[in-house]
Design a protein around this motif. Structure first.
Motif, mmCIF file in Angstrom:
data_model
loop_
_atom_site.group_PDB
_atom_site.id
_atom_site.type_symbol
_atom_site.label_atom_id
_atom_site.label_comp_id
_atom_site.label_asym_id
_atom_site.label_seq_id
_atom_site.Cartn_x
_atom_site.Cartn_y
_atom_site.Cartn_z
ATOM 1 N N MET A 198 40.830 5.774 17.461
ATOM 2 C CA MET A 198 41.229 5.901 16.045
ATOM 3 C C MET A 198 42.742 5.772 15.921
ATOM 4 S SD MET A 198 40.142 8.381 13.004
ATOM 5 C CE MET A 198 39.222 9.384 14.137
ATOM 6 N N THR A 199 43.456 6.480 16.775
ATOM 7 C CA THR A 199 44.902 6.383 16.739
ATOM 8 C C THR A 199 45.351 4.950 17.012
ATOM 9 O OG1 THR A 199 45.039 8.654 17.437
ATOM 10 C CG2 THR A 199 46.996 7.324 17.716
ATOM 11 N N ARG A 200 44.723 4.307 17.980
ATOM 12 C CA ARG A 200 45.094 2.922 18.268
ATOM 13 C C ARG A 200 44.836 2.046 17.069
ATOM 14 N NH1 ARG A 200 41.912 -0.919 22.309
ATOM 15 N NH2 ARG A 200 40.843 -1.450 20.359
ATOM 16 N N ASN A 201 43.713 2.286 16.401
ATOM 17 C CA ASN A 201 43.401 1.491 15.219
ATOM 18 C C ASN A 201 44.475 1.620 14.148
ATOM 19 O OD1 ASN A 201 41.116 0.643 16.395
ATOM 20 N ND2 ASN A 201 39.717 1.946 15.209
ATOM 21 N N ARG A 202 44.985 2.865 13.987
ATOM 22 C CA ARG A 202 45.994 3.043 12.942
ATOM 23 C C ARG A 202 47.284 2.322 13.329
ATOM 24 N NH1 ARG A 202 48.589 8.337 9.928
ATOM 25 N NH2 ARG A 202 49.020 7.206 8.017
ATOM 26 N N LEU A 203 47.662 2.396 14.594
ATOM 27 C CA LEU A 203 48.862 1.682 15.061
ATOM 28 C C LEU A 203 48.689 0.191 14.834
ATOM 29 C CD1 LEU A 203 51.513 2.426 16.672
ATOM 30 C CD2 LEU A 203 50.391 1.434 18.630
ATOM 31 N N GLU A 204 47.505 -0.299 15.160
ATOM 32 C CA GLU A 204 47.186 -1.708 14.990
ATOM 33 C C GLU A 204 47.255 -2.095 13.521
ATOM 34 O OE1 GLU A 204 44.172 -3.557 18.183
ATOM 35 O OE2 GLU A 204 43.252 -2.926 16.321
#
Lengths: 199, 199, 199, 199
Positions: free
Chosen positions: C1-7
């Motif tokens: 989820m965190t990676r998705n937000r960064l992306e």
């Protein structure tokens, strides 16, 4: 998934509109408080439009929560709404530059009116789709929204405000601000009943 | 899902603010290093605001991670925070154009102050919602954030910096940069304890 | 989820940069082909930067696919990369306005150089996190990226191009275009081995 | 996941293009209806381009729904399409400023033509990937899109419109508007058969 993309696209457009509007607020040439103060009408116009766009974003959010399927009519009704919202930075800038003139105030009211009408069309398109899908028996949104008193009152006030701008624009501003206050409360009809539905 | 949309919308607005800010950096009319060099204050102002917005994005991210339900108060507190962040490109541009004048430096501090206050209000709104939902017993965020020393210190420095700008703006710049350094470290209180919670 | 937000945040910023860059292309005052033709250098500069940003978006995409956890270092390394990408519209506009002057060409090369260095720092931050998490034993990205010849060659060409701009800017343009061609092919090392990993 | 990111990035770019286009609509210096009226051609040009971008967004959405895997060719074909769409605000602004001149009308037609060609290339890239993956046996998109009569007709009209602009630009405008009407109906071929596939 389709609903998510419609939501994401609409959010993107509203986020951009809300943000580029402030680009109209150009810093003054000089560095004095006096020169800054000359921007006050523009700043207040920006604040009002920011609140309006926040309201639309918020209610749009509640609205789409009742939607399960997107057809072409809903998609275009949504783009139509976003179109009139995208015009708001323009009418805001004109009004902010000429706060004492009636025409810009009337045009601002016109842009709010068209956005309100577009919102109503979107509501109708969603209800139509829901009735169509259920064979005319049921529309979640129609049950929730009822007579849409607030929407009708807003449209009446925009028209009145636009007309009264030619008496004095301050009357128009007062009315436009009043509508914002009416709507600042999120549409409790929808959110409450959605909560009821969950419990 | 609602939290995701709030997060996505906020990210969109912050991404746009951070990016349109650089539009203020207009290339100079001529092509010499000398003319480019005249933009240095504007560029440094841009760098500082970019870091501030990065910090807000980062901490906003940590903040929302503790949230499970969004009510109207949280939604509007969030829009209020985004409003003051959207004003930052304006105050940055004014400060960058008049680096030796006290008024733009003070106004920049004011915009940071309002953003910090708006952030605090958002924190309060989230805690209130968490307490309300748990019948007053528990707020994940309140446990994590504790006394919020960093937030209070920042607010004090913004006020001090804004006042000292009238002695010399360089004092204000030093203080504003100091706050950025304080916050560059992500809020370890939240992230560490979240990690603890997981293990 | 965190990676998705960064992306998602990075995608948002890159999408905005790529799009506002074209705002620099102001239509000419007159309506003749002749006046339009005067914009050719600006248009070509826009095309080149568009391709560069497309490459960064594409490779950034491949890069983040190898990431599982985001720490503060990765977050800030990513914001640092986005910062230098956000400067590209500025350097593009200056170069497009003064195509025969060496300084703007050199500055454009400098902005590409800084973006390339920021990309390298991001790669290092990801590898460091992966090694840290696995107790120093393993980094998926380090295995994939190997010696990063392409990255090192690009940095060398940016420096060379920036220096040769003072001989003639056309040499710089040729070199910058050459780097774009080198990178137009997505990073096959990563994508191929990811595919292998799946099969 | 990869498809989602391509979709989200494309949506972001289209949302920004559609929104910044209205930035070209600068409020008039004065506050009279007369001065506002002078913006009518610009406003109509904006409406037309808004509809075009809405159509592209809509059809792009249907198109990507048939895609399961993204390769480099699809990614770059998509960026190529977004490039020509990003040029539309520029050609719209030029056309809106000089509504009686043939060159801007022809250039507008050229930008639409290039976007249409780029769309066709994207369709081909998707079909090629689908055939490649299925060992040449099957492409969902090829089955759906058939002969792509509408696409070919549009390209022919853009070329004709661009040429007829030199007789009188009004012919070009009529033709460009006609293409928009043709496409306003979402691509029923794809949506209908997708629906069939589900039932």
């Amino acid at each position: 998934m389709t609903r998510n993309r419609l939501e994401a696209f609409s959010d993107g457009v509203i986020a951009i509109i809300i943000t580029i509007m402030v680009l109209e607020l150009r810093p003054p040439a000089g560095s004095s408080w006096h020169e800054l103060g000359a921007l006050t009408p523009k700043f207040l116009a920006y604040v009002l439009s920011y609140i309006y766009l926040g309201i639309y974003w918020n209610n749009h959010h509640h609205l789409l929560h009742t939607v399960e399927r997107i057809d072409g009519a809903i998609m275009w009704a949504n783009l139509h709404l976003l179109f009139w919202l995208s015009v708001v930075p323009f009418t805001t800038a004109w009004m902010g530059t000429h706060p004492r003139a009636p025409e810009p105030a009337a045009l601002y009211g016109f842009s709010l009116l068209m956005a309100a009408i577009a919102y109503t069309i979107l509501v109708r398109a969603i209800i139509a789709e829901q009735l169509h899908f259920s064979g005319g028996r049921h529309s979640k949104l129609r049950d929730l929204i009822g007579g849409d008193v607030k929407g009708i009152v807003s449209i009446a006030i925009y028209v009145t405000g636009g007309a009264l701008a030619f008496v004095t624009p301050w009357l128009a501003y007062a009315l436009f601000a009043a509508v914002a206050v009416i709507w600042l409360v999120p549409d409790r009809r929808i959110s409450r009943r959605l909560d009821d539905g969950k419990s």
